[in-house]
Design an enzyme around this catalytic site. Structure first.
Site, PDB file in Angstrom:
ATOM      1  N   HIS A  45       0.846  -1.194   0.000  1.00  0.00           N
ATOM      2  CA  HIS A  45       0.000   0.000   0.000  1.00  0.00           C
ATOM      3  C   HIS A  45       0.875   1.236   0.000  1.00  0.00           C
ATOM      4  O   HIS A  45       1.855   1.316   0.742  1.00  0.00           O
ATOM      5  CB  HIS A  45      -0.920   0.024   1.223  1.00  0.00           C
ATOM      6  CG  HIS A  45      -1.829   1.220   1.214  1.00  0.00           C
ATOM      7  ND1 HIS A  45      -2.989   1.246   0.490  1.00  0.00           N
ATOM      8  CD2 HIS A  45      -1.699   2.439   1.788  1.00  0.00           C
ATOM      9  CE1 HIS A  45      -3.549   2.422   0.626  1.00  0.00           C
ATOM     10  NE2 HIS A  45      -2.797   3.177   1.412  1.00  0.00           N
TER      11      HIS A  45
ATOM     12  N   ARG B  39     -14.307  13.019   6.718  1.00  0.00           N
ATOM     13  CA  ARG B  39     -13.016  13.658   7.035  1.00  0.00           C
ATOM     14  C   ARG B  39     -12.572  14.590   5.911  1.00  0.00           C
ATOM     15  O   ARG B  39     -12.012  15.652   6.153  1.00  0.00           O
ATOM     16  CB  ARG B  39     -11.944  12.575   7.269  1.00  0.00           C
ATOM     17  CG  ARG B  39     -12.107  11.841   8.586  1.00  0.00           C
ATOM     18  CD  ARG B  39     -11.230  10.605   8.611  1.00  0.00           C
ATOM     19  NE  ARG B  39      -9.838  10.897   8.396  1.00  0.00           N
ATOM     20  CZ  ARG B  39      -8.987  10.097   7.754  1.00  0.00           C
ATOM     21  NH1 ARG B  39      -9.390   8.942   7.267  1.00  0.00           N
ATOM     22  NH2 ARG B  39      -7.732  10.435   7.620  1.00  0.00           N
TER      23      ARG B  39
HETATM   24  N1  URA Z   1      -5.659   6.869   2.201  1.00  0.00           N
HETATM   25  C1  URA Z   1      -6.668   6.284   2.880  1.00  0.00           C
HETATM   26  O1  URA Z   1      -7.217   5.271   2.439  1.00  0.00           O
HETATM   27  N2  URA Z   1      -7.067   6.828   4.029  1.00  0.00           N
HETATM   28  C2  URA Z   1      -6.503   7.944   4.558  1.00  0.00           C
HETATM   29  O2  URA Z   1      -6.908   8.373   5.622  1.00  0.00           O
HETATM   30  C3  URA Z   1      -5.434   8.553   3.843  1.00  0.00           C
HETATM   31  C4  URA Z   1      -5.025   7.988   2.659  1.00  0.00           C
END
Ligand code: URA
Length: 439
Positions: free
Chosen positions: A82, A168
């Site tokens: 990731h 968010r």
């Molecule tokens: N990528 C995500 O999946 N979540 C985050 O909070 C930041 C980057």
């Protein structure tokens, strides 16, 4: 227990109990706790932070808001990578087929572009016919047949994260280490792989602007993953300048194919090979990183890695012919070189400005619902340390709209710095964090 008591407790800087975190997150997932109370708690977490224990409970609760992938039908060690996101970051597209060549299954669930950072799914969707919306059964069948598959987040996977992330995004609470950790790790742990390698980017084109913040994020994510039984490693990598020579969806697919043919740019290949090598050692496919690197070079040299990519594209409905003929990918009507205003050494290529210029061109979204133009972006980007003469090309702009091209060009005028002295090469990999050392 009332949500407002929990919000006030975090606002006052106290640690929340496991029961309180479960109550709040489950209540938000079911709709019993409204967005305004969740926003208030997210802001309290942003300012007051969370302990490692709270972050681990938050991650686990978010992961369990959905289902966990059943990988029992896959007869191979499983691993994924990731990235926290960057400009020109096409590592996943090269890494997934490359690592699959070693007999590792790579079930990769990726995202779309976020802010200035590009998204693996948007890049793949520039391949005519490629489907990123496979069902879980189709996803597993693709992995069994070719060793890797890259798709988008399914509705079953960490659904609370999907809801919370959108909240968010509009409440100024994205750059919080516990909230990013729980968001990323809840999704990645739901993939249920044996090993997980993280590319945590820092710099102008990344969410974490300083190496210090990126290190803390990497350490937290590695520790959470290790605690949940995964073999973990993280690399801290530079995102002050874009990775490779392209940014923009179809242009990055072209660079991916060149890389799989063995003609990839040095920085892109170094990051890809180092992350891939970690995946080989964590799954015991290689005894050490040197052996892993040799194996990976061999998979590229023999053509096996490109063949895996071709198979994945075909199995997901895409046109495999793009691997032989990249002119089958969407191309922009207008291509214009952007000249160097002076002679000297390139001392800065601002990834944030390049990312924003790509959004202006239409390669990324201004609003969540925006359609993107897969053909546009930049190619032939110069790298820090390169010597140029006045008038030399700094990049080629690909556009389908003259007004957007003019706006992007005006922005790009501030993206480069040229100095008379040769600058130090940026440190591509600033640090490595291993789960083993920390467990
Ligand atoms: N990528 C995500 O999946 N979540 C985050 O909070 C930041 C980057």
């Amino acid at each position: 227990m009332l949500p407002q008591w929990i919000i006030a407790k975090k606002r006052d800087g106290q640690a929340l109990t496991e029961e309180e975190i479960h109550f709040f997150i489950e209540g938000y997932g079911s709709g019993d706790i409204p967005d305004y109370q969740m926003s208030a708690l997210a802001m309290a977490i942003y300012f007051q932070d969370m302990t490692f224990g709270e972050t681990a409970v938050l991650t686990d609760t978010m992961m369990n808001s959905g289902s966990v992938l059943d990988t029992s039908s896959i007869d191979a060690p499983t691993a994924d990578k990731h990235s926290t996101g960057g400009v020109g970051d096409k590592v996943s597209l090269i890494l997934a087929p490359l690592v699959a060549c070693a007999g590792i299954a790579v079930p990769m669930i990726s995202g779309r572009g976020l802010g200035i950072t590009g998204g693996t799914l948007d890049k793949l969707e520039s391949i005519p016919g490629y489907r990123t919306d496979l069902s879980t059964d189709e996803f597993l069948a693709t992995i069994r047949e070719c060793g890797c598959s890259i798709i988008g987040q399914t509705a079953e996977l960490a659904p609370v994260d999907k809801k919370l992330y959108a909240l968010r995004d509009v409440t100024g609470t994205v750059p919080s280490i516990p909230l990013i950790t729980a968001s990323i790790m809840s999704k990645k742990l739901a993939e249920n792989t044996d090993a997980l390698v993280l590319d945590v980017k820092w710099g102008k084109g990344a969410f974490m602007k300083t190496l210090e913040d990126a290190t803390r994020l990497a350490e937290t994510m590695v520790e959470v993953g290790t605690k949940m039984g995964r073999k973990m490693a993280a690399l801290l990598t530079d995102m002050n300048q874009p990775l490779g020579h392209t940014a923009g969806n179809a242009l990055e697919i072209v660079e991916t194919i060149e890389s799989l043919r063995g003609d990839g740019p040095e920085d892109l290949m170094t990051v890809t090979l180092e992350l891939s090598a970690c995946m080989l050692t964590l799954t015991d496919k290689a005894a050490n990183l040197d052996e892993a690197r040799d194996m990976l070079h061999g998979f590229i040299a023999s053509g096996m890695a490109l063949e895996k990519f071709r198979t994945m594209v075909r199995l997901q409905g895409g046109d495999p012919g793009i691997t032989d003929d990249t002119s089958l990918l969407p191309a922009a009507e207008m291509q214009r070189d952007f000249p160097a205003p002076a002679s000297g050494y390139i001392s800065a290529v601002n990834a944030e400005t390049i990312g924003k210029a790509c959004i202006v061109l239409g390669a990324g979204r201004r609003e969540v619902e925006d359609n993107i133009d897969h053909a546009v972006g930049v190619s032939g980007l110069v790298k820090i340390g390169q010597e140029v003469k006045e008038g030399d090309k700094l990049l080629t702009l690909h556009s389908n709209n003259p007004e957007r091209a003019a706006e992007a060009e005006a922005m790009l005028a501030n993206a480069f710095e040229i100095s008379t002295d040769r600058p130090d090469e940026p440190e591509l990999i600033a640090a490595r964090i291993s789960g083993d050392d920390r467990s």
